[in-house]
Design a protein around this motif. Structure first.
Motif, PDB file in Angstrom:
ATOM      1  N   VAL A  29       0.812  -1.211   0.000  1.00  0.00           N
ATOM      2  CA  VAL A  29       0.000   0.000   0.000  1.00  0.00           C
ATOM      3  C   VAL A  29       0.853   1.272   0.000  1.00  0.00           C
ATOM      4  N   LYS A  30       2.094   1.184   0.427  1.00  0.00           N
ATOM      5  CA  LYS A  30       2.973   2.352   0.442  1.00  0.00           C
ATOM      6  C   LYS A  30       4.415   1.856   0.472  1.00  0.00           C
ATOM      7  N   THR A  31       5.275   2.504  -0.297  1.00  0.00           N
ATOM      8  CA  THR A  31       6.703   2.225  -0.281  1.00  0.00           C
ATOM      9  C   THR A  31       7.416   3.477   0.208  1.00  0.00           C
ATOM     10  N   ASP A  86       0.992   9.560   4.378  1.00  0.00           N
ATOM     11  CA  ASP A  86       1.554  10.143   3.157  1.00  0.00           C
ATOM     12  C   ASP A  86       3.020   9.781   2.923  1.00  0.00           C
ATOM     13  N   GLY A  87       3.652   9.073   3.893  1.00  0.00           N
ATOM     14  CA  GLY A  87       5.039   8.650   3.731  1.00  0.00           C
ATOM     15  C   GLY A  87       6.064   9.736   3.970  1.00  0.00           C
TER      16      GLY A  87
END
Length: 186
Positions: free
Chosen positions: A4-6, A46-47
């Motif tokens: 879902v997020k990197t 938001d990373g």
């Protein structure tokens, strides 16, 4: 599962990671090719980087959040556990009782205790309020020993591993009596 997020590490080696209990932050200990060390937190939505934690001198092998998300602990190759205020990123305490690098840290769900294991083949129980070692548990046989608390904060488990990281035995201790309750072979 689906990614879902990197989070980009920009070529740095990630040595340790942890989620905050509320799930809004990720903490990561890094080391780049030059040997530079960093401890950073990221927003899970938001990373984006939230904070750098300054004062890290050696590789951060393990990190853990307090259950109320107000502080965190890091364990490093310099033999120290460091407690950090989460809102400010300020180091508030350095705990130094291990004779070699710290390999694993955990915070009890009630926030009263920190457990640590070290390359010196010890597992220590720390009182958060005083910053002192409450007990050193016997029986660790290798230096790479993961530690964890039971959900009710009454028990501590540690896995004894060989130099290749293979867990050979799990030991469960009662925190009220400091006695070994059981030894498991996976």
């Amino acid at each position: 599962g689906k990614i879902v997020k990197t989070f980009n590490s920009n070529g740095q080696t990630v040595n340790s990671v942890a989620f905050s209990p509320n799930g809004r932050l990720i903490l990561a200990g890094y080391q780049d090719e030059s040997g530079a060390i960093a401890l950073k937190s990221f927003d899970t939505r938001d990373g984006k980087k939230v904070r750098d934690f300054h004062g890290i001198q050696t590789a951060v092998n393990s990190v853990a959040f307090s259950p109320d998300d107000s502080w965190l602990v890091s364990g490093s190759e310099d033999r120290k556990l460091k407690l950090w205020e989460l809102p400010t990123g300020r180091m508030v305490r350095s705990l130094d009782e291990h004779k070699e690098g710290v390999s694993s840290v955990a915070v009890s769900p009630d926030g009263r205790w920190i457990a640590s294991s070290s390359h010196d083949v010890t597992v220590k129980l720390w009182d958060v309020s005083s910053g002192r070692v409450s007990h050193t548990f016997p029986g660790a046989t290798w230096s790479e020993t993961p530690v964890a608390f039971s959900p009710d904060s009454k028990f501590l488990i540690a896995g004894n591993s060989d130099p290749k990281g293979n867990v050979h035995r799990l030991k469960l201790w009662d925190l009220a009596t400091h006695r070994e309750v059981h030894s498991f072979e996976p």
